[in-house]
Design a protein around this motif. Sequence first.
Motif, PDB file in Angstrom:
ATOM      1  N   ALA A   1       0.831  -1.204   0.000  1.00  0.00           N
ATOM      2  CA  ALA A   1       0.000   0.000   0.000  1.00  0.00           C
ATOM      3  C   ALA A   1       0.868   1.256   0.000  1.00  0.00           C
ATOM      4  O   ALA A   1       0.575   2.229  -0.711  1.00  0.00           O
ATOM      5  CB  ALA A   1      -0.942  -0.008   1.204  1.00  0.00           C
ATOM      6  N   ALA A   2       1.939   1.240   0.779  1.00  0.00           N
ATOM      7  CA  ALA A   2       2.860   2.380   0.775  1.00  0.00           C
ATOM      8  C   ALA A   2       3.520   2.532  -0.594  1.00  0.00           C
ATOM      9  O   ALA A   2       3.754   3.646  -1.062  1.00  0.00           O
ATOM     10  CB  ALA A   2       3.911   2.205   1.869  1.00  0.00           C
ATOM     11  N   GLY A   3       3.802   1.416  -1.236  1.00  0.00           N
ATOM     12  CA  GLY A   3       4.363   1.462  -2.588  1.00  0.00           C
ATOM     13  C   GLY A   3       3.410   2.123  -3.573  1.00  0.00           C
ATOM     14  O   GLY A   3       3.842   2.849  -4.477  1.00  0.00           O
ATOM     15  N   ALA A   4       2.121   1.894  -3.408  1.00  0.00           N
ATOM     16  CA  ALA A   4       1.132   2.537  -4.278  1.00  0.00           C
ATOM     17  C   ALA A   4       1.162   4.052  -4.111  1.00  0.00           C
ATOM     18  O   ALA A   4       1.050   4.803  -5.084  1.00  0.00           O
ATOM     19  CB  ALA A   4      -0.267   1.990  -3.987  1.00  0.00           C
ATOM     20  N   VAL A   5       1.331   4.502  -2.872  1.00  0.00           N
ATOM     21  CA  VAL A   5       1.452   5.943  -2.632  1.00  0.00           C
ATOM     22  C   VAL A   5       2.711   6.471  -3.323  1.00  0.00           C
ATOM     23  O   VAL A   5       2.679   7.530  -3.966  1.00  0.00           O
ATOM     24  CB  VAL A   5       1.492   6.265  -1.121  1.00  0.00           C
ATOM     25  CG1 VAL A   5       1.703   7.756  -0.893  1.00  0.00           C
ATOM     26  CG2 VAL A   5       0.223   5.794  -0.436  1.00  0.00           C
ATOM     27  N   LEU A   6       3.800   5.738  -3.217  1.00  0.00           N
ATOM     28  CA  LEU A   6       5.045   6.156  -3.850  1.00  0.00           C
ATOM     29  C   LEU A   6       4.895   6.259  -5.364  1.00  0.00           C
ATOM     30  O   LEU A   6       5.354   7.225  -5.979  1.00  0.00           O
ATOM     31  CB  LEU A   6       6.173   5.186  -3.488  1.00  0.00           C
ATOM     32  CG  LEU A   6       7.541   5.493  -4.079  1.00  0.00           C
ATOM     33  CD1 LEU A   6       8.046   6.854  -3.624  1.00  0.00           C
ATOM     34  CD2 LEU A   6       8.527   4.389  -3.713  1.00  0.00           C
ATOM     35  N   VAL A   7       4.213   5.292  -5.971  1.00  0.00           N
ATOM     36  CA  VAL A   7       4.000   5.320  -7.419  1.00  0.00           C
ATOM     37  C   VAL A   7       3.222   6.572  -7.824  1.00  0.00           C
ATOM     38  O   VAL A   7       3.589   7.266  -8.784  1.00  0.00           O
ATOM     39  CB  VAL A   7       3.265   4.039  -7.890  1.00  0.00           C
ATOM     40  CG1 VAL A   7       2.764   4.183  -9.321  1.00  0.00           C
ATOM     41  CG2 VAL A   7       4.188   2.839  -7.766  1.00  0.00           C
ATOM     42  N   THR A   8       2.154   6.879  -7.094  1.00  0.00           N
ATOM     43  CA  THR A   8       1.363   8.065  -7.453  1.00  0.00           C
ATOM     44  C   THR A   8       2.153   9.343  -7.211  1.00  0.00           C
ATOM     45  O   THR A   8       2.066  10.286  -8.011  1.00  0.00           O
ATOM     46  CB  THR A   8       0.031   8.121  -6.685  1.00  0.00           C
ATOM     47  OG1 THR A   8       0.274   8.164  -5.285  1.00  0.00           O
ATOM     48  CG2 THR A   8      -0.862   6.940  -7.026  1.00  0.00           C
ATOM     49  N   ALA A   9       2.927   9.386  -6.126  1.00  0.00           N
ATOM     50  CA  ALA A   9       3.724  10.579  -5.842  1.00  0.00           C
ATOM     51  C   ALA A   9       4.792  10.793  -6.910  1.00  0.00           C
ATOM     52  O   ALA A   9       5.023  11.922  -7.361  1.00  0.00           O
ATOM     53  CB  ALA A   9       4.355  10.476  -4.459  1.00  0.00           C
ATOM     54  N   LEU A  10       5.452   9.715  -7.331  1.00  0.00           N
ATOM     55  CA  LEU A  10       6.457   9.845  -8.393  1.00  0.00           C
ATOM     56  C   LEU A  10       5.811  10.298  -9.703  1.00  0.00           C
ATOM     57  O   LEU A  10       6.377  11.125 -10.432  1.00  0.00           O
ATOM     58  CB  LEU A  10       7.210   8.531  -8.579  1.00  0.00           C
ATOM     59  CG  LEU A  10       8.147   8.142  -7.451  1.00  0.00           C
ATOM     60  CD1 LEU A  10       8.742   6.755  -7.693  1.00  0.00           C
ATOM     61  CD2 LEU A  10       9.245   9.171  -7.272  1.00  0.00           C
ATOM     62  N   GLY A  11       4.640   9.770 -10.009  1.00  0.00           N
ATOM     63  CA  GLY A  11       3.919  10.210 -11.204  1.00  0.00           C
ATOM     64  C   GLY A  11       3.573  11.684 -11.126  1.00  0.00           C
ATOM     65  O   GLY A  11       3.684  12.411 -12.120  1.00  0.00           O
ATOM     66  N   ALA A  12       3.176  12.151  -9.954  1.00  0.00           N
ATOM     67  CA  ALA A  12       2.856  13.565  -9.779  1.00  0.00           C
ATOM     68  C   ALA A  12       4.099  14.432  -9.942  1.00  0.00           C
ATOM     69  O   ALA A  12       4.040  15.513 -10.547  1.00  0.00           O
ATOM     70  CB  ALA A  12       2.227  13.797  -8.401  1.00  0.00           C
TER      71      ALA A  12
END
Length: 115
Positions: free
Chosen positions: A88-99
């Motif tokens: 779940a934390a990895g999903a946040v990281l993916v969205t943050a990197l995309g942003a």
Amino acid sequence: MIKKFEAALAGLLYTLRTQVNMAIHLGAAVAVFLLGYYFQLEGWEWGVLILTVTLVLAAETFNTALELAVNLSCPHYHPLAQKAKDVAAGAVLVTALGAVIAGILIFLPKFLRAF
């Protein structure tokens, strides 16, 4: 119906009060929106920024909900519970990197022209 909105707002406020990363994401969002105002972004650029910010904030909220549910169902350490939290934390990281990438694509040319 109003009770549902109150519950949703309570959840958002809980996430903001208890998760440092949510405060960081909100601070970054405010900074990005101020930069967007300063650079007078076009409509599609605003759309991209709003979408990416929304995704990051939603991912952080989902991550918090998942962590709470895992902690409730498995109060003692379990490797699979930890993996669920890590994913779940990895999903946040993916969205943050995309942003961040979207922000670079939108703002870098504007910074280069301005300075």
